[in-house]
Each structure stands twice: as structure tokens, then as C-alpha cells.
Design a protein around this motif. Structure first.
Motif, mmCIF file in Angstrom:
data_model
loop_
_atom_site.group_PDB
_atom_site.id
_atom_site.type_symbol
_atom_site.label_atom_id
_atom_site.label_comp_id
_atom_site.label_asym_id
_atom_site.label_seq_id
_atom_site.Cartn_x
_atom_site.Cartn_y
_atom_site.Cartn_z
ATOM 1 N N THR A 26 39.872 46.947 39.775
ATOM 2 C CA THR A 26 40.042 45.759 38.939
ATOM 3 C C THR A 26 40.838 44.693 39.665
ATOM 4 O O THR A 26 40.495 43.504 39.626
ATOM 5 N N SER B 92 39.601 40.914 40.978
ATOM 6 C CA SER B 92 40.318 39.707 40.566
ATOM 7 C C SER B 92 40.751 38.873 41.765
ATOM 8 O O SER B 92 40.553 37.647 41.794
ATOM 9 N N LYS C 262 37.934 37.139 43.567
ATOM 10 C CA LYS C 262 37.423 35.994 42.817
ATOM 11 C C LYS C 262 38.348 34.789 42.938
ATOM 12 O O LYS C 262 37.890 33.658 43.160
#
Length: 412
Positions: free
Chosen positions: A264, A268, A271
Motif C-alpha cells: 500500500t 502511494s 503515485k
């Protein structure tokens, strides 16, 4: 008619009827302790249900009932007033309908955008940057690791096996480094699965204050071409929030035992900060496949606190060998006063804790023993209610939160 039968006839709960009585929407007779619902109550309840169907609020309904009660008749003026209310409510509902439709269209656009961004991001997934290869070493004999069966694209390693002549092995899968002998914590927890009810919001705010203190201390140093390690991120993480304001030429290493947390976080950062050099390691014992004296900053986000609950060996004891000379540890830790009930509970709840877990002198002793000079320490605050996640905490005691920075040097 008794209140039970009245509620049944109108298909509502007795609590609803009592609520309407308390609000003055229904005014029954009361004989002894029993409500008796009369004919007027029947008329008022029928009107209430009709107006609710038209989406009038109870406050609006009360006003209409008040007019009915004041005039006591159904003349033309009353009917005209009621008709005007219905017309206004229709206009309001049409307006709300338009707002809802606009919101639905906006949501559709947002969903489509997010879907497209996720597809684009999947096509831009990153591996282990090649710049980390020189610091990948056996954690036991410190020999360089040999890379085999590698899938490399644009200076990124996506898949591969790493071997040491002493027998140590590790592997890269989907751009994540997995160490061997992985062992999940017996007390599973992930920051991405946080139950807010288990963490008191005031304590979370206190932690946020300590993270800001840590960030400010970190930015006192030149960060260009430095390597920063943050461990224990399944419980807490400081760096990701501040990456946009830190140097773009800094290299980062994040490690924890939770693959889901690592995945996760990786998604993140890729991105939001696609140009950063980041190494993600799934590891449970902190014996990392890194060269000694390769880390400039170690970010201790409650690592010492959490690690001491489970292991006798401290993270500072393990990780100092990875620190460069004149490097820094910046962190936070919680502690209790000596002889507190919470400290005694820790020793009974956890099977193999450090005997000095969550004691202030544990941090001080570890820093001193491993050539760390405690430059700055500050008690950020305390709480008597950190939340139910902290099962060992006695509600009558203070859990103190300390932020600190220490310099590492082998010179005596």
C-alpha cells in the motif's frame, strides 16, 4: 387506545411514538402512568406520516401541526397555507434532486479518473532501483549479494534472487525485497487496518505533534544524497507525509513485517512521488540485507517502544551497525514512570518482553551503550487514555510521549 396498539396500527415502534410525544408532535391523555391515544392523536399521526412521505422534517411537521392546533379548523386560508407549503417542498425536493444528480455525475467522473490513474500507475510500477545494489549485503557475514534470475527494466529490478556464499538468500518480487525467515508479530496490526476506536484521537494528535518535531529536527540537516531508513511502519510512519518537502535526491528505505502495508505504501509513493529512489523491505527481525555503515538517518517511529514489547533485543542494538559514523537517530517513544501498574501489566501480557520495556531508562541506556549521544529530547505530552489498543495501560496513569534525536559516532 394504548400506545402499543397505536404504534402497531401505524407500523412504527413504541420508541418512535414516545419520541413524538416528547417533541410535542403527539399529545395524548395520560391516565395514571399510561398514555391513552385519542382521536386527535390518530388524526395527527396520519398527518405526520403523510408529511414524512413528502420528506418534511419533524421540525417542519411541528410547525404545520401548530397551525392546525391554533386555528382549530380547515378553512380556505388553512388549505391555502398548506398548499403553499407543499409547493415550496416540491421546489426544494427538485433542487435537492438536481444537486444529487450533479453529485452522481461528479462521482462518476472521479471514479473514471481514479480507474484510469490506477491503470496508468499499474503500467508505471517501479522495482528496486539499481542504485541500492551496492549496499545490498549479507546481514551476517557482510559479503556482497549475487543477483541471479533478474528481471531488470529501466534501471529497476522487478524480480530476482540474491545469494551469499555463506548460504544466506533473499529475493525480489514485484519490486519488493523479501528477507528470509519471515516471522509475523504475534500481535498483528497494520496502520492501514486501524480501528479509530482503539486509538484515542487526542493521543493520535499527540503522536502527530511528535512527528512534526521529528521532521523539524530532520530538516536541520543536509539531506542531499543521504540514505534514510524508517522501520516498524506497520504501526506508525513519519516520513511518507513529509516526502514532498524533503530533498528529491535522498534515498529512502522502508521496512516492516506486513506485506500489505509495504504494498500500500509503495503504491502511494509511486503515485505521489514517482521520481524518488525507494527500497521496500519485508522483514521481521531487523537484520536487514544492507551493508554496515550505509545509513545516514534512522527514523524510529515508536520502533523501540513496540519492539521492546516482544523482544529482549532492542532495535537500536541491531541497527546501529548499519549507521554511518556521524549519523543520526530521530525518533519518538512512550514511557511510564517507574513502578507503575502499566509496566507490570506489560510483563504479564507479553510472553517475552524486554525487562525494561516502556521505561525511559531503556532508551537512555541503549543510546549510551551503542555510542549514541543524546543531543535533544523533549516530552511532547502525556495521555491517560491512549485507547484500547494499548491493553496494558492503566487508566489512572500517565503514558508519556518523548521525541528525541541522538548522534551516532564510534569515536569515544
Amino acid at each position: 387506545m394504548k400506545i402499543g396498539q397505536f404504534a402497531k396500527d401505524f407500523n412504527v415502534s413504541i420508541d418512535t411514538v414516545r419520541h413524538y410525544i416528547d417533541k410535542g408532535l403527539l399529545i395524548p391523555e395520560k391516565i395514571n402512568t399510561q398514555y391513552q391515544m385519542n382521536t386527535i392523536c390518530l388524526e395527527d399521526m396520519a398527518l405526520i406520516n403523510e408529511l414524512k412521505l413528502y420528506r418534511f422534517s419533524l421540525k417542519e411537521i411541528h410547525k404545520i401541526l401548530s397551525l392546525k392546533r391554533l386555528t382549530n379548523n380547515g378553512n380556505n386560508e388553512d388549505m391555502s397555507y398548506f398548499r403553499n407549503l407543499l409547493v415550496e417542498k416540491k421546489k426544494q425536493l427538485i433542487e435537492e434532486k438536481d444537486q444529487i444528480l450533479r453529485a452522481i455525475h461528479s462521482l462518476d467522473a472521479k471514479i473514471n479518473t481514479e480507474t484510469n490513474e490506477n491503470i496508468e500507475q499499474d503500467n508505471k510500477k517501479k522495482g528496486v532501483p539499481l542504485l541500492f545494489v551496492p549496499v545490498l549485503s549479507c546481514p551476517y557475514c557482510q559479503s556482497g549479494l549475487s543477483l541471479q534470475n533478474a528481471s531488470i527494466l529501466v534501471n529497476q529490478i522487478f524480480e530476482g534472487n540474491l545469494y551469499c556464499s555463506c548460504g544466506y538468500q533473499t529475493e525480489i518480487k514485484d519490486g519488493i525485497l523479501f528477507t528470509n525467515n519471515l516471522q509475523s508479530s504475534p500481535f498483528k496490526y497494520s496502520i492501514y487496518e486501524i480501528d479509530v476506536e482503539k486509538w484515542n484521537p487526542s493521543f493520535v494528535s499527540l503522536i502527530e505533534k511528535s512527528k512534526l518535531w521529528m521532521y523539524n529536527e530532520l530538516t536541520q540537516h543536509q539531506m542531499e544524497n543521504k540514505m534514510v531508513l524508517e522501520t516498524n511502519i506497520e504501526i506508525l510512519m513519519m516520513l511518507p507525509k513529509y516526502l514532498s518537502s524533503l530533498s528529491k535526491n535522498t534515498s529512502y528505505i522502508f521496512t516492516c513485517y506486513s506485506l500489505e502495508t509495504i504494498k500500500t505504501l509503495k503504491q502511494s509513493i509511486e503515485k505521489l512521488h514517482p521520481d524518488l529512489s525507494v527500497l521496500y523491505i519485508v522483514n521481521s527481525d531487523l537484520h536487514l540485507p544492507l551493508a554496515h555503515h550505509s545509513i545516514d538517518f534512522f527514523i524510529d517511529s515508536l520502533s523501540l517502544t513496540q519492539y521492546s514489547l516482544i523482544y529482549k533485543e532492542s532495535p537500536i542494538q541491531i541497527l546501529t551497525k548499519y549507521l554511518k559514523d556521524n549519523s543520526y537517530i530521530i525518533g519518538n517513544a512512550v514511557f511510564y514512570e517507574a513502578n507503575s501498574k502499566s509496566l507490570k501489566r506489560i510483563q504479564t501480557i507479553y510472553p517475552t518482553p524486554n525487562p525494561k520495556a516502556l521505561q525511559l531508562n531503556l532508551l537512555e541506556e541503549e543510546l549510551h551503550e551503542h555510542h549514541l549521544t543524546n543531543l535533544i529530547k523533549e516530552i511532547v505530552g502525556f495521555t491517560k487514555n491512549p485507547g484500547s489498543y494499548f491493553s496494558y495501560h492503566d487508566e489512572n496513569e500517565k503514558m508519556n510521549l518523548l521525541a528525541y534525536k541522538a548522534a551516532y559516532s564510534t569515536a569515544k
